[in-house]
Design a protein around this motif. Structure first.
Motif, mmCIF file in Angstrom:
data_model
loop_
_atom_site.group_PDB
_atom_site.id
_atom_site.type_symbol
_atom_site.label_atom_id
_atom_site.label_comp_id
_atom_site.label_asym_id
_atom_site.label_seq_id
_atom_site.Cartn_x
_atom_site.Cartn_y
_atom_site.Cartn_z
ATOM 1 N N SER A 4 12.602 59.989 78.856
ATOM 2 C CA SER A 4 12.156 61.383 78.845
ATOM 3 C C SER A 4 10.795 61.547 79.501
ATOM 4 O O SER A 4 10.516 62.588 80.093
ATOM 5 N N THR A 5 9.949 60.526 79.425
ATOM 6 C CA THR A 5 8.617 60.641 80.027
ATOM 7 C C THR A 5 8.686 60.733 81.545
ATOM 8 O O THR A 5 7.788 61.308 82.166
ATOM 9 N N VAL A 6 9.730 60.181 82.141
ATOM 10 C CA VAL A 6 9.826 60.176 83.610
ATOM 11 C C VAL A 6 11.023 60.980 84.102
ATOM 12 O O VAL A 6 11.453 60.822 85.240
ATOM 13 N N SER A 7 11.572 61.848 83.234
ATOM 14 C CA SER A 7 12.773 62.593 83.616
ATOM 15 C C SER A 7 12.529 63.502 84.811
ATOM 16 O O SER A 7 13.447 63.761 85.596
ATOM 17 N N LEU A 8 11.306 63.985 84.991
ATOM 18 C CA LEU A 8 10.995 64.840 86.139
ATOM 19 C C LEU A 8 11.254 64.095 87.443
ATOM 20 O O LEU A 8 11.757 64.674 88.417
ATOM 21 N N ALA A 9 10.941 62.804 87.466
ATOM 22 C CA ALA A 9 11.220 62.001 88.661
ATOM 23 C C ALA A 9 12.665 61.529 88.697
ATOM 24 O O ALA A 9 13.292 61.499 89.761
ATOM 25 N N THR A 10 13.218 61.186 87.538
ATOM 26 C CA THR A 10 14.586 60.678 87.474
ATOM 27 C C THR A 10 15.586 61.680 88.032
ATOM 28 O O THR A 10 16.520 61.305 88.752
ATOM 29 N N VAL A 15 4.245 60.478 86.748
ATOM 30 C CA VAL A 15 4.897 61.699 87.223
ATOM 31 C C VAL A 15 4.474 62.976 86.503
ATOM 32 O O VAL A 15 4.656 64.067 87.031
ATOM 33 N N ILE A 16 3.934 62.885 85.292
ATOM 34 C CA ILE A 16 3.437 64.097 84.654
ATOM 35 C C ILE A 16 1.911 64.166 84.690
ATOM 36 O O ILE A 16 1.306 64.994 84.014
ATOM 37 N N ASP A 17 1.315 63.291 85.482
ATOM 38 C CA ASP A 17 -0.117 63.356 85.776
ATOM 39 C C ASP A 17 -0.233 63.783 87.234
ATOM 40 O O ASP A 17 -0.206 62.948 88.140
ATOM 41 N N LEU A 18 -0.333 65.089 87.456
ATOM 42 C CA LEU A 18 -0.252 65.641 88.805
ATOM 43 C C LEU A 18 -1.482 66.503 89.121
ATOM 44 O O LEU A 18 -1.432 67.744 89.010
ATOM 45 N N PRO A 64 6.825 73.052 97.658
ATOM 46 C CA PRO A 64 5.779 72.860 96.646
ATOM 47 C C PRO A 64 6.337 72.947 95.230
ATOM 48 O O PRO A 64 7.330 73.633 94.967
ATOM 49 N N LEU A 65 5.681 72.239 94.322
ATOM 50 C CA LEU A 65 6.037 72.252 92.908
ATOM 51 C C LEU A 65 4.766 72.434 92.103
ATOM 52 O O LEU A 65 3.733 71.816 92.403
ATOM 53 N N VAL A 66 4.816 73.301 91.089
ATOM 54 C CA VAL A 66 3.683 73.499 90.182
ATOM 55 C C VAL A 66 4.090 73.016 88.797
ATOM 56 O O VAL A 66 5.153 73.395 88.282
ATOM 57 N N PHE A 67 3.248 72.176 88.208
ATOM 58 C CA PHE A 67 3.502 71.633 86.879
ATOM 59 C C PHE A 67 2.319 72.009 85.993
ATOM 60 O O PHE A 67 1.176 71.641 86.277
#
Length: 373
Positions: A44-50, A66-69, A91-94
């Motif tokens: 779950s911690t890397v699901s944004l990249a997965t 991946v959640i340190d952007l 572009p992506l905004v997190f």
């Protein structure tokens, strides 16, 4: 024949047989449960990249995972289009924030803003709606499986994000980071809701032109544009996973629990089997006295261990399947073939090592000793 005799020895003392099986099942179940939960949390911690491995990730060179952007300049997105092999740059905004519901409750949500028409970066696992619904006024997608609010939200609900009114236009299922669900909207709306400047983005997701290998495009980007790092989605996800595994303490905590589970199973099985063998010394001694060799005794005890292992693994595996189904709404647990093989190995290890206690006692036994007194 040997298995039949082994079963007779086991059936002689049902209480100890139950105790050995209990220890086996407890140990295997706990090992499987803890490993599955650990893998689910790490996943779950890397699901944004997965779920976005098909893209090249262009992020700040200060990003560790991946959640340190850290925010980068939007001019980079335009520069990327001039790099050889780049087809699109989205572009992506997190950003983090709180969703406030009509009853006044607040829940933390990580908002992901993506750009039409590609919507590179999400949403994924869409349960209701379609990505283009995000183009509606004030539209967001929220996670219908979130344990805090998922059971009562529905499409069309009005909620607040960081104090600004939005509308639930779609629902996802189990889209979450480490303990925080992901919400989705357009990149422009994400900027507005989170206060990010229109000249900045958290990342840029790149697709490649046909005929250009992803690794070559990554090298081209890193060579031509300073201050950023380009990585394939898989590489970024893998490195993020290693970062969390080594720095968060998740692996160490669950690993310690797995070790204790194995030790507990080994102790219960070993000591109970030793006690069972001690109670039947006369039978084993008689077997040796009538010509049974130490090899035969070993085979008999190992046959019992094999029966315990097969029975214990079958029961534990069934309990793990029930556990997965019972937690389906809150955890994305998977009993993969690799994990199943690992559990088989743990089961055999506990059974064989535990049988050594009783085996040593019998091997040292003199046949005549059982007839004394």
């Amino acid at each position: 024949m040997l298995l039949k005799e082994a079963f007779k020895f086991m059936w002689y003392d049902k209480a100890k047989t139950f105790g050995i099986l209990f220890g086996m099942v407890l140990s295997v179940f706990l090992v499987g449960q803890q490993v599955m939960i650990c893998l689910a949390l790490l996943g779950s911690t890397v699901s944004l990249a997965t779920f976005n491995e098909q893209y090249i990730w262009v992020v700040s060179d200060k990003s560790k995972q991946v959640i340190d952007l850290p925010l980068i300049d939007m001019r980079i997105a335009r520069e990327l289009l001039s790099v050889r092999g780049v087809k699109t740059a989205s572009p992506l905004v997190f950003a983090g924030g709180n969703v406030k519901f009509p009853d006044g409750s607040k829940v933390a949500v990580s908002l992901i803003g993506t750009q039409a028409p590609y919507f590179a970066g999400g949403p994924w696992r869409v349960k209701q709606g379609k990505p283009t619904d995000l183009l509606q006024d004030g539209a967001v997608f929220l996670d219908s499986m979130n344990p805090e609010f998922g059971s009562f939200i529905k499409v069309g609900d009005q909620v607040e994000f960081n104090g600004q009114r939005v509308r639930v236009a779609g629902l996802t299922a189990q889209t979450e980071g480490l303990g925080v669900s992901f919400g989705f909207t357009t990149v422009e709306r994400a900027r507005k809701l989170s206060g990010v400047s229109s000249t900045q983005a958290s990342a840029v997701l790149v697709t490649c032109q046909e005929g250009f290998p992803m690794e070559q495009v990554v090298a081209n980007i890193n060579q031509e544009i300073p201050g950023i790092t380009a990585r394939t989605g898989k590489d970024y996800g893998d490195s993020s996973l290693r970062y969390f595994a080594t720095s968060s303490g998740i692996v160490a905590s669950f690993g310690l629990l797995v070790v204790f589970a194995v030790i507990t199973g080994f102790a219960i099985v070993g000591l109970t089997l030793y006690s069972a063998v001690s109670d039947r010394l006369r039978d084993y001694g008689t077997l040796k006295a009538i010509g049974g060799t130490n090899r035969t005794i070993r085979k008999l005890i190992l046959s019992q261990a094999l029966i315990y292992a097969i029975s214990g693994f079958g029961i534990a595996y069934g309990l793990l399947v029930l556990f997965i189904n019972a937690t389906k709404g809150s955890l994305d647990l998977q009993l993969t073939p690799v994990l199943s093989m690992y559990l088989i190995g743990v089961t055999i290890f506990i059974a064989i090592l535990g049988s050594m206690f009783g085996m040593r006692r019998i091997i040292k036994l003199e046949p005549a000793a059982v007839f004394r007194g």
